[in-house]
Structure formats: structure tokens, C-alpha cells
Design a protein around this motif. Structure first.
Motif, mmCIF file in Angstrom:
data_model
loop_
_atom_site.group_PDB
_atom_site.id
_atom_site.type_symbol
_atom_site.label_atom_id
_atom_site.label_comp_id
_atom_site.label_asym_id
_atom_site.label_seq_id
_atom_site.Cartn_x
_atom_site.Cartn_y
_atom_site.Cartn_z
ATOM 1 N N ALA A 1 71.960 -22.538 39.983
ATOM 2 C CA ALA A 1 71.125 -23.077 41.060
ATOM 3 C C ALA A 1 70.010 -23.943 40.493
ATOM 4 O O ALA A 1 69.690 -25.001 41.031
ATOM 5 C CB ALA A 1 70.535 -21.944 41.888
ATOM 6 N N GLU A 2 69.401 -23.514 39.399
ATOM 7 C CA GLU A 2 68.294 -24.250 38.779
ATOM 8 C C GLU A 2 68.361 -24.046 37.272
ATOM 9 O O GLU A 2 68.191 -22.927 36.784
ATOM 10 C CB GLU A 2 66.950 -23.754 39.314
ATOM 11 N N GLY A 3 68.628 -25.090 36.541
ATOM 12 C CA GLY A 3 68.720 -24.940 35.093
ATOM 13 C C GLY A 3 68.863 -26.275 34.392
ATOM 14 O O GLY A 3 69.158 -27.309 35.008
ATOM 15 N N ASP A 4 68.641 -26.264 33.093
ATOM 16 C CA ASP A 4 68.877 -27.415 32.225
ATOM 17 C C ASP A 4 70.000 -27.072 31.256
ATOM 18 O O ASP A 4 69.979 -25.997 30.631
ATOM 19 C CB ASP A 4 67.620 -27.785 31.438
ATOM 20 N N ILE A 5 70.978 -27.963 31.148
ATOM 21 C CA ILE A 5 72.063 -27.811 30.170
ATOM 22 C C ILE A 5 71.689 -28.644 28.960
ATOM 23 O O ILE A 5 71.494 -29.861 29.077
ATOM 24 C CB ILE A 5 73.411 -28.294 30.742
ATOM 25 N N ILE A 6 71.567 -28.030 27.789
ATOM 26 C CA ILE A 6 71.118 -28.736 26.581
ATOM 27 C C ILE A 6 72.185 -28.586 25.500
ATOM 28 O O ILE A 6 72.507 -27.468 25.087
ATOM 29 C CB ILE A 6 69.772 -28.184 26.081
ATOM 30 N N GLU B 1 81.862 -24.575 30.567
ATOM 31 C CA GLU B 1 82.439 -25.888 30.856
ATOM 32 C C GLU B 1 81.340 -26.940 30.981
ATOM 33 O O GLU B 1 81.501 -28.082 30.528
ATOM 34 C CB GLU B 1 83.250 -25.817 32.147
ATOM 35 N N LEU B 2 80.215 -26.568 31.588
ATOM 36 C CA LEU B 2 79.083 -27.490 31.682
ATOM 37 C C LEU B 2 78.563 -27.867 30.296
ATOM 38 O O LEU B 2 78.257 -29.033 30.028
ATOM 39 C CB LEU B 2 77.965 -26.862 32.514
ATOM 40 N N VAL B 3 78.460 -26.877 29.428
ATOM 41 C CA VAL B 3 77.985 -27.138 28.064
ATOM 42 C C VAL B 3 78.969 -28.040 27.329
ATOM 43 O O VAL B 3 78.565 -28.973 26.616
ATOM 44 C CB VAL B 3 77.782 -25.816 27.298
ATOM 45 N N ASN B 4 80.268 -27.785 27.485
ATOM 46 C CA ASN B 4 81.275 -28.626 26.815
ATOM 47 C C ASN B 4 81.188 -30.071 27.298
ATOM 48 O O ASN B 4 81.347 -31.014 26.514
ATOM 49 C CB ASN B 4 82.672 -28.060 27.063
ATOM 50 N N GLY B 5 80.947 -30.251 28.601
ATOM 51 C CA GLY B 5 80.773 -31.608 29.116
ATOM 52 C C GLY B 5 79.552 -32.285 28.523
ATOM 53 O O GLY B 5 79.583 -33.471 28.163
#
Length: 623
Positions: A261-266, A360-364
Motif C-alpha cells: 500500500a505504501e512503500g519504496d522499492i530500492i 517480483e517488484l524488486v526483480n523489476g
């Protein structure tokens, strides 16, 4: 927090560090290593200062980077703290402030834009906002770029018909603007929508920005059905268009995460001694864009060290989200989470997912980091060849690492500004750009030579004051001047008067027919030269000149626009935007306010007797 004094000693390296151990205790804190000229080499934190510093005091399994740092250390400074969390926060602040040579540094540290729904007006404005959150209203963000904000604002206007005009424009409208005609605004400025209906649209827009879109579509569909039943076909068609726009947005959001819902992917990728960090911003289960960073590393740091330095510096002046999802773990994730939670005033969770949607978000993000770094390295190689070609073309001792390009902009001398752009191995360095408001009251309008003299004098006097030994890296290796032999001669005279006569300079002048591609280059004491019309170095120079011209024109336009919108009321103490609007609405113009008597000023809503006296005295005492 207790600072310790610096030790005065001629010792260097391991011996110098060893000499501090007898005065250190086991407190947590921050240490700084300094070279013989008191420049900060490194800033680090420690749970136990004595134990941490003792690791540097013994030759051992240090990386080449740390070994070089130890050998250069001539002094140390210490700050003890109450907790290790406090030490971590202090460490990151000092790194950002001091930019030590041996720390991993986050070089691009710009702020990100937000969307602001203002609350200072009966009909709230929705707009892009960047910088300190001082204006009253609700902020949504951050967005990765101005483009991402503009796209979202465009969607909000199409769906909810909210105004984006300024309050001053709103107050002076007598008929609907173009935004109303193209169905992007409901026309509150001329009473075409009630305050209650507009407030409902604002509430729906805020639900949209919070990710709650299903109920909005259902409500719009019900309104469309009611309008059709009442044979209000024009209103039903407008609602249908709004539902269609909302459906298009929802379908485009199909790629958005459901579990964040609320986050940063680094995500971090390192290759060839360079690093790229990709950050994706997830808010309200929506992807609000991404941004890439290229922190300065030495090449022998491990990934956890780079990631920890990036996370600490990235959130040093930003509010962290509730979830931070990383591609690589930190050495002490609990400590970082505690520090960020303390900063945010709520729980912040740091994770390194191994499976599921988050992985999957991190891999992207990793894929984007890998591709971005490949492009960056390719561009850097090309930039290196261009700088080498520039050095060969103009007989420089070495390829320049900092090129400064100057330009002026004005209209018949009015609103004159000077501009400086900077280019180097990384391309255009926009955080180094500078603008100069021309102050010279004795200048003849349109005197380009006089304006250039003022700009260069201010620029290099400051350099001579702040960095006379030229060790900070902000001294130029080459000056590019827009002009011919006359401009170059004038600039050389200015620089000689300042005592700076060893910086190479080149004047870039158009050819006889002033066509791009036929530029002539002027240098002091050398004949005029030209480059082949298809020479990449020529294109590079043209790009730099055009960028300086663009920046100067943009700065001039901004100054002119601000001056056009200014009124004498801006200078009256205590008169802010609200009182200014009230006075203009009551009297019609600033000139009428200046001529008003005291009784008329007191009759204005929101203007007290004391404020009316202040306004009256200001205009009558100042003529």
C-alpha cells in the motif's frame, strides 16, 4: 551528545589512530578521520567507539580503500551519543553535510514533487508542489518526476473537474476559462458549481489519490443514471465521459501492486566499479514512478555497505514510507529500521523479500538498475571521448573535468539575469547551475559586457574567498563564452583584474551568416579557428551553448513573470495573500488602495483598524 577535541599530533596512519585509543570509552558515537590539512576523509558510526576505532589501529584485512584512508589520517574527531540509533542519524547528516572522500556518497539529492490539495480557499486548488510543506493543505506523494505529477493532475482534472488556477486568477475571473471549455474544470470561479458539490469532488479526488477508486465509479454511475432518468442528457454525457476517464486510469493501474500500500522499492546493481540504485515509489497501491541514482563508490565496498549508506542518506531529509523493500540486506537492518521509525514517528519496516509479488517488484527494479547503469556507462564513455576531443581541439593540457558556460538574458536591459551552466564527465551537472540577478545600477541598459563583468566578478571573488587553493573541485578547467573576439578580450581583462589568468577560455561566435554549424572559436593570442561541420566536438559545444541559453532565458522569464504579477501591496508589512486579495477585490487595483482614506480601508473585510492604519501610513509616508 558530547564532542571530543581534536588531538594535535604529527603522527600519521596507524600510529595516529592508536594514539586516540587511551582516551576513548565504550560509548556509542560518531568518528571523523581527517587528513593533514583537516579535511574530512571519512565519517563513521559505532556502537562502541573504542572497539570500532581499534580496528583501524591494527594493520590487517583492510580493503585498499580503507588502507589508503588510514594512511592519510592525521587526526580524528569524536562525538558521543546516548544511543546507536542517534549515532546512525548523526552519521548520515554529517556525511551529507561534509561529503567525505572515502564514504559512499549519494550525489543526486533533489527533492521530489507532491500533489497539494490546498485548504486555504473555499474552492480548493489542486496543484504540483515541490519543497518545504509550508502551505496549508493535504500533500500526496512523493512522485518520481514532474511528468508523473502532471499526468496524475491531468487525470484528476478530467475526472473530477477541479481547478488548477491560482487564487488571484480565480478572484478576477468574470467568465469561464479554457479549462472549463475543454471539460477540465467545473467553473467554480463564476459560480457554475456550488461549494458543496465542489467539496464533494475534492473529497473524491483525495479518495482517488488514496487508492479508493471503486466507490467513486459507482457513485458517478448512479449520478449518470439519475441524470438520464431526469432527461438531463448533457449532464449524463458529461458524467459518462468522467466514468470513461476513470476506467482508463484503472485499467492502466493493472500493473500496480496489491500487497504494497505504501512503500519504496530500492534495488542496487554494481558493475565496473560503478553503482546504480533504482527507487520505485508505491503509494495507495499505485506506482508513482521511479528514479535512478548513481552513488559515488570506490569499487571495493560490498553491497550491504553501499545499500546501507544509500538508505541512510536518502531518508536523511525525507519522510520514510511504512515499508522499505530492498534488493540486498543491510548489516544491521533493525538499527536502520529503528532510526527511520524514530525519525518518522511511526513504525518503518525494512525487508528483503525472497518470493511473491514483493520479490517480483524488486526483480523489476533490479532490471531497471542494470539497464540504467549500462546506459550510464555507455554515455560516460562517449562523454569522455568528447572531453578528450575538446582538449585536443583547443590545446588544453588535459580533458576538462568542469566546463562553465556563461550567458545573459534581458529585454532592452530590463529584468537582466546572468546564467552559468556546468558540464563534465557526467554530462550536464544541473545541481551546479547558478543564476545571477544583475544588480549594477550604473549599467547602461543592454550592456552585455557590463553584465558579464558583474557575473564573472561575483563568481570568481566567491571562489577566491571560499577555495583559494582550488582543492574543492569547483574551479573550472575551461570557460565557454557566447561571443567573439571582443567578448573574449573583455573576459580576459576581467579575469586578469581578479588575479585569475590561468583558466583557459574560448569564445563561441556564429559565422558570417549566423548559421549553426559554422561557429568560429576565439582564444586570446591565437587565430580564429573552426571545426568540421560534422565533428562530434562541435555538436557538444553547440549543446552546451544552447543549454546555457535555455537556462538564461528560463531564468529571465521567471523573473519577468514575477515582476509582472507584483504590486505595491507586496511590500506592505503584514499584508499577505489573503489580505491582498481582499483589498484588490474591494478597491479594484493597488493604485486605488494607495489612494484610499483610512475609513475606507477599515471597511475591508479581514482588515483590522491597526492594519488599516499600517496600510494608510505606508502609502502616505512613501508618497
Amino acid at each position: 551528545m558530547t564532542p571530543s577535541s581534536k588531538q594535535d599530533t604529527a603522527l600519521r596512519g596507524y600510529d595516529c589512530i592508536q594514539s586516540y585509543l587511551r582516551t576513548l570509552d565504550s560509548s556509542p558515537g560518531v568518528y571523523r578521520m581527517l587528513d593533514a590539512e583537516s579535511r574530512v576523509l571519512y565519517v563513521g558510526k559505532a556502537r562502541n567507539l573504542k572497539n570500532r576505532v581499534s580496528n583501524y589501529a591494527r594493520p590487517g584485512n583492510h580493503s585498499p580503500r580503507i588502507t589508503r584512508m588510514i594512511q592519510e589520517t592525521a587526526a580524528m574527531m569524536f562525538l558521543t551519543t546516548k544511543t546507536e540509533t542517534e549515532a546512525l542519524l548523526l552519521e548520515q547528516n554529517l556525511i551529507k553535510q561534509l561529503k567525505p572522500r572515502y564514504n559512499v556518497l549519494l550525489r543526486d539529492d533533489k527533492s521530489f514533487p507532491n500533489i497539494l490539495v490546498s485548504q486555504s480557499h473555499a474552492f480548493p486548488q489542486i496543484k504540483k508542489h515541490r519543497g518545504a510543506k509550508k502551505e496549508t493543505g493535504r500533500y500526496y506523494g512523493p512522485f518520481a518526476s514532474a511528468g508523473a505529477v502532471n499526468r496524475t493532475l491531468n487525470q484528476l482534472q478530467r475526472i473530477f473537474l477541479l481547478r488548477n488556477c491560482s487564487d488571484s486568477d480565480f478572484e478576477t475571473r468574470t467568465r469561464p476559462c479554457l479549462q472549463y471549455q475543454i471539460k477540465r474544470c467545473s467553473g467554480p470561479c463564476v459560480g457554475l458549481v456550488s461549494e458543496a458539490d465542489y467539496a464533494k469532488s475534492v473529497a473524491d479526488a483525495e479518495k482517488f489519490l488514496s487508492g479508493r477508486t471503486k466507490g467513486i465509479q459507482e457513485a458517478l454511475a448512479a449520478q449518470m443514471s439519475d441524470a438520464s432518468a431526469a432527461m438531463e442528457f448533457e449532464r449524463a454525457a458529461a458524467l459518462r465521459d468522467r466514468i470513461k476517464a476513470l476506467t482508463q486510469v484503472q485499467s492502466a493501474q493493472g500493473i500496480n501492486p496489491q500487497t504494497v500500500a505504501e512503500g519504496d522499492i530500492i534495488a542496487l546493481h554494481i558493475d565496473g566499479g560503478q553503482a546504480c540504485v533504482q527507487v520505485f515509489f508505491i503509494r495507495a497501491n499505485q506506482n508513482w514512478g521511479n528514479h535512478d541514482y548513481y552513488p559515488r563508490i570506490s569499487g571495493d565496498e560490498d553491497r550491504s555497505e553501499v545499500m546501507e549508506a544509500f538508505v541512510g542518506q536518502f531518508y536523511a531529509n525525507r519522510e520514510p514510507p511504512r515499508a522499505i523493500i530492498l534488493s540486498h540486506g543491510l548489516d544491521d537492518p533493525e538499527l536502520m529500521a529503528d532510526a527511520l521509525s524514530e525519525k518518522a514517528g511511526r513504525k518503518v519496516e525494512i525487508t528483503v523479500p525472497q518470493r511473491g509479488e514483493k520479490a517480483e517488484l524488486v526483480n523489476g527494479a533490479l532490471r531497471n538498475a542494470r539497464e540504467s547503469l549500462a546506459r550510464k556507462m555507455s554515455e560516460s564513455a562517449t562523454q569522455g571521448r568528447l572531453l578528450k576531443g575538446l582538449a585536443q581541439a583547443f590545446d588544453l593540457d588535459a580533458p576538462p573535468t568542469r566546463i562553465e558556460v556563461y550567458d545573459n538574458s534581458h529585454i532592452q536591459g530590463a529584468h537582466a539575469v546572468g546564467a552559468m551552466i556546468v558540464a563534465g564527465p557526467e554530462g550536464f551537472e544541473k545541481n551546479q547551475y547558478r543564476k545571477f540577478n544583475i544588480r549594477g545600477d550604473d549599467l547602461t541598459p543592454g550592456d552585455d559586457f557590463g553584465m558579464m563583468k558583474e557575473v564573472l566578478t561575483r563568481r570568481f571573488k566567491r571562489l577566491l574567498k571560499e577555495d583559494p587553493d582550488r582543492k574543492s573541485g569547483v574551479w573550472p578547467d575551461l570557460l565557454l563564452i557566447d561571443g567573439g573576439a571582443g567578448q573574449v578580450s573583455a573576459v580576459r581583462q576581467i579575469m586578469t583584474e581578479l588575479g585569475v589568468d590561468d583558466v583557459p577560455m574560448v569564445g563561441v561566435a556564429k559565422g558570417e551568416d549566423r548559421d549553426a554549424g559554422k561557429e568560429e572559436f576565439h582564444r586570446t593570442g591565437k587565430s580564429v579557428m573552426a571545426l568540421r561541420h560534422n565533428d562530434p566536438v562541435l555538436y557538444f559545444i553547440q549543446r552546451m551553448r544552447d543549454e546555457a541559453h535555455r537556462f538564461a532565458i528560463g531564468t529571465h522569464r521567471a523573473k519577468r513573470t514575477k515582476a509582472i504579477g507584483a504590486t505595491p501591496l507586496d511590500d506592505v508589512p503584514g499584508v499577505g495573500a489573503t489580505r491582498k486579495r481582499a483589498l484588490l477585490a474591494h478597491f479594484g487595483s493597488a493604485k486605488a488602495v494607495a489612494r484610499a482614506n483610512l475609513a475606507d480601508l477599515k471597511a475591508v473585510e479581514g482588515v483590522s483598524d491597526n492594519m488599516a492604519q499600517t496600510i494608510y501610513d505606508y502609502f502616505h509616508e512613501n508618497g
